[in-house]
Design a protein around this motif. Structure first.
Motif, PDB file in Angstrom:
ATOM      1  N   ASN A   1      -8.845 107.751 -16.196  1.00 55.84           N
ATOM      2  CA  ASN A   1      -9.513 107.112 -15.227  1.00 55.84           C
ATOM      3  C   ASN A   1      -9.104 108.268 -14.290  1.00 55.84           C
ATOM      4  OD1 ASN A   1      -9.584 104.829 -16.181  1.00 55.84           O
ATOM      5  ND2 ASN A   1      -8.165 103.814 -15.455  1.00 55.84           N
ATOM      6  N   GLY A   2      -8.163 108.679 -14.269  1.00 51.87           N
ATOM      7  CA  GLY A   2      -8.327 109.982 -12.929  1.00 51.87           C
ATOM      8  C   GLY A   2      -9.044 111.048 -13.324  1.00 51.87           C
TER       9      GLY A   2
ATOM     10  N   GLU B   1     -12.660 109.863 -11.877  1.00 52.58           N
ATOM     11  CA  GLU B   1     -12.911 110.410 -10.352  1.00 52.58           C
ATOM     12  C   GLU B   1     -13.117 111.887 -10.304  1.00 52.58           C
ATOM     13  OE1 GLU B   1      -9.608 108.339  -8.831  1.00 52.58           O
ATOM     14  OE2 GLU B   1      -9.305 106.193  -9.678  1.00 52.58           O
ATOM     15  N   SER B   2     -11.978 112.625 -10.537  1.00 55.13           N
ATOM     16  CA  SER B   2     -12.549 113.860 -10.251  1.00 55.13           C
ATOM     17  C   SER B   2     -12.803 115.015 -10.819  1.00 55.13           C
ATOM     18  CB  SER B   2     -11.115 114.542 -10.987  1.00 55.13           C
ATOM     19  OG  SER B   2     -10.711 114.715 -11.811  1.00 55.13           O
TER      20      SER B   2
ATOM     21  N   GLN C   1     -16.651 117.038 -12.076  1.00 55.99           N
ATOM     22  CA  GLN C   1     -18.045 116.610 -11.363  1.00 55.99           C
ATOM     23  C   GLN C   1     -19.240 117.326 -12.009  1.00 55.99           C
ATOM     24  OE1 GLN C   1     -16.119 119.012  -7.886  1.00 55.99           O
ATOM     25  NE2 GLN C   1     -17.552 117.114  -6.834  1.00 55.99           N
TER      26      GLN C   1
ATOM     27  N   SER D   1     -12.405 103.253 -11.127  1.00 54.55           N
ATOM     28  CA  SER D   1     -12.845 104.858 -10.922  1.00 54.55           C
ATOM     29  C   SER D   1     -14.064 104.889 -11.487  1.00 54.55           C
ATOM     30  CB  SER D   1     -11.983 105.249 -11.805  1.00 54.55           C
ATOM     31  OG  SER D   1     -10.500 104.883 -12.136  1.00 54.55           O
TER      32      SER D   1
ATOM     33  N   GLU E   1     -16.598 103.949  -9.587  1.00 52.53           N
ATOM     34  CA  GLU E   1     -17.131 103.911  -8.482  1.00 52.53           C
ATOM     35  C   GLU E   1     -17.163 104.791  -7.616  1.00 52.53           C
ATOM     36  OE1 GLU E   1     -19.447 102.527  -5.986  1.00 52.53           O
ATOM     37  OE2 GLU E   1     -19.728 101.755  -7.425  1.00 52.53           O
ATOM     38  N   LYS E   2     -16.067 105.412  -8.398  1.00 51.78           N
ATOM     39  CA  LYS E   2     -15.876 106.813  -7.422  1.00 51.78           C
ATOM     40  C   LYS E   2     -16.529 107.192  -8.386  1.00 51.78           C
ATOM     41  CE  LYS E   2     -10.754 105.881  -5.522  1.00 51.78           C
ATOM     42  NZ  LYS E   2      -9.253 105.589  -6.121  1.00 51.78           N
ATOM     43  N   TYR E   3     -16.815 108.190  -9.062  1.00 49.41           N
ATOM     44  CA  TYR E   3     -17.867 109.011  -9.927  1.00 49.41           C
ATOM     45  C   TYR E   3     -18.999 108.905  -9.282  1.00 49.41           C
ATOM     46  CZ  TYR E   3     -20.206 110.454 -13.839  1.00 49.41           C
ATOM     47  OH  TYR E   3     -20.916 110.994 -14.539  1.00 49.41           O
ATOM     48  N   ARG E   4     -19.466 107.746  -9.019  1.00 50.43           N
ATOM     49  CA  ARG E   4     -20.717 107.483  -8.606  1.00 50.43           C
ATOM     50  C   ARG E   4     -20.701 107.693  -7.248  1.00 50.43           C
ATOM     51  NH1 ARG E   4     -20.715 102.624 -10.568  1.00 50.43           N
ATOM     52  NH2 ARG E   4     -21.899 101.191 -12.820  1.00 50.43           N
ATOM     53  N   GLN E   5     -19.896 107.331  -6.323  1.00 46.04           N
ATOM     54  CA  GLN E   5     -20.128 108.032  -4.916  1.00 46.04           C
ATOM     55  C   GLN E   5     -19.992 109.444  -4.861  1.00 46.04           C
ATOM     56  OE1 GLN E   5     -16.956 106.152  -2.832  1.00 46.04           O
ATOM     57  NE2 GLN E   5     -17.696 104.128  -2.978  1.00 46.04           N
ATOM     58  N   LYS E   6     -19.518 110.268  -5.776  1.00 42.26           N
ATOM     59  CA  LYS E   6     -19.566 111.632  -4.819  1.00 42.26           C
ATOM     60  C   LYS E   6     -20.365 113.092  -5.908  1.00 42.26           C
ATOM     61  CE  LYS E   6     -15.474 114.045  -6.683  1.00 42.26           C
ATOM     62  NZ  LYS E   6     -14.725 114.117  -7.302  1.00 42.26           N
TER      63      LYS E   6
END
Length: 419
Positions: A214-215, A218-219, A221, A245, A247-252
């Motif tokens: 998951n980490g 999230e990180s 790119q 995780s 959702e954070k992936y999508r946002q960035k």
């Protein structure tokens, strides 16, 4: 390195190579003349057939296949983006990659085949796999990476290649941790998640693995093409914590402007190399369509004769690549073989087709892509035994090592190559 040379390796170290019974010795001789990806596949198919009783022979064939696979043209399997695979060069490549004749798929398969025979050696071979660099893609690319076979091998190694003592020291768990840390592309996340879910680890260890995965997500790119292509499969995951995780992936990150494939007739990304663009190919396509719809017309025999004359005079347009021309002409021949009733004319079309395929330069340039076409003809003929026998005979007499090898494998009841 060809198979004949590889068979000498055991003798160099004082061990007598296992002798293969017929028909497998003859198949191995044919494989030695074929491109390495086909030789490796043939050796593995012999092992997987279950017809070889000698475990030493099976082990040697697998190890030789692993070494041969390193010279395959394709480094890693790729997958065509939905909507880009109809009448396009990327569609033919998608079919070629589906044969799993790339380095990573073949070597991963060899590891899985060796596990029941020699878990320790299988683990050693797995460690020798040089994972290809998954270079960043662009929005022009119509294919994305699919390294799933490697992660299936990882699961098999984790579950079957460690002794109870090694597992007590968490060596299998540490191997998984290492591979989680090596992920660089979203194309690896879904098959890795499947590997982690199937791995024989404790509940506490699995929690650690999920947290690491998951980490990592999230990180990450990734390039825009890989990001867009990964979303559907990632969204389907239900592993602990993955959706937060994700959702954070999508946002960035962001995808390509047009992740849905553009029509081959329109501009846009991904960039496609559509078939039937030259004047000659368009004429053949339109005449072929008319021929199909006019089968009951009294003038149909003459139309067929005229069409065959068109094919005979069909030459490559300077705007077309060798691969595009090859696939277009093979598609026309394949359609004719389906259309024309069995008989002298059908036999003549088959002979012309096999001659064209057997003498194509694509055989050397891109062997797996070249094989897509004869593989299609061989597969389609299966439902008509008499026609299938004629296809096998034509392949046997073609003088092409791969076509002859396929015939020998089938006649020996070895598992077929499939996509």
């Amino acid at each position: 390195m060809r198979l004949a040379a590889l068979l000498l390796i055991p003798a160099l170290f004082g061990a007598e190579p296992a002798k293969l019974p017929e028909p497998f010795r003859s198949i191995s001789d044919l494989a030695a003349a074929a491109p390495p990806e086909f030789a490796a596949d043939a050796l593995l198919r012999m092992v997987e057939s279950g017809q070889l009783a000698d475990p030493n022979a099976r082990r040697e064939l697998i190890e030789h296949a692993f070494q041969l696979a390193a010279s395959a043209k394709f480094p890693v399997k790729m997958l065509g983006i939905t909507g880009t695979t109809t009448d396009t060069a990327s569609g033919s490549l998608n079919q070629a990659y589906g044969l799993r004749l790339d380095v990573l798929s073949l070597q991963s398969r060899a590891v899985r085949d060796l596990l029941p025979l020699d878990p320790s050696q299988a683990r050693e071979l797995f460690g020798q796999i040089v994972k290809p660099s998954l270079a960043a893609l662009t929005c022009d690319d119509a294919l994305v990476y699919d390294p799933s076979d490697f992660y299936q091998a990882l699961t098999a190694v984790v579950n079957g290649a460690f002794t109870p003592k090694e597992k007590a020291k968490d060596e299998h768990f540490n191997l998984l941790i290492d591979y989680v840390g090596q992920v660089t592309s979203p194309s690896q996340v879904v098959p890795l998640a499947a590997a982690l879910e199937s791995a024989g680890v404790t509940a506490a260890q699995r929690q650690i693995l999920w947290a690491r995965l998951n980490g990592l997500l999230e990180s990450m790119q990734p390039d825009d093409r890989s990001f867009g292509a990964s979303l559907t499969a990632l969204s389907a995951l239900s592993t602990p914590g993955i959706q937060a995780s994700l959702e954070k992936y999508r946002q960035k990150n962001r995808g390509c402007a047009t992740d849905a494939a553009a029509s081959p007739k329109k501009s846009g990304t991904p960039k496609l190399d559509p078939y039937w663009q030259s004047a000659n190919s368009q004429q053949l396509l339109q005449a072929g369509q008319k021929l199909r719809y006019d089968r009951s017309a009294p003038e149909w025999p003459q139309q067929l004769t005229d069409y065959l004359n068109l094919i005979a005079g069909w030459t490559q347009d300077q705007t077309e690549s060798d691969a595009v021309f090859y696939h277009e002409k093979c598609i026309v021949y394949t359609a004719l073989l389906d259309l024309v009733a069995p008989g002298a004319q059908s036999d003549k079309i088959l002979a012309e087709y096999v001659d064209f395929v057997g003498n194509s330069g694509l055989y050397q340039q891109s062997p797996a892509e070249w094989f897509v076409e004869p593989h299609t003809v061989l597969d389609r003929s299966q439902s008509i035994p008499a026609q299938h026998a004629k296809v096998l005979a034509a392949f046997q007499d073609s003088g092409n090592p791969v076509l002859a090898l396929e015939v020998a494998l089938e006649k020996s009841r070895v598992f077929p190559l499939s996509n």
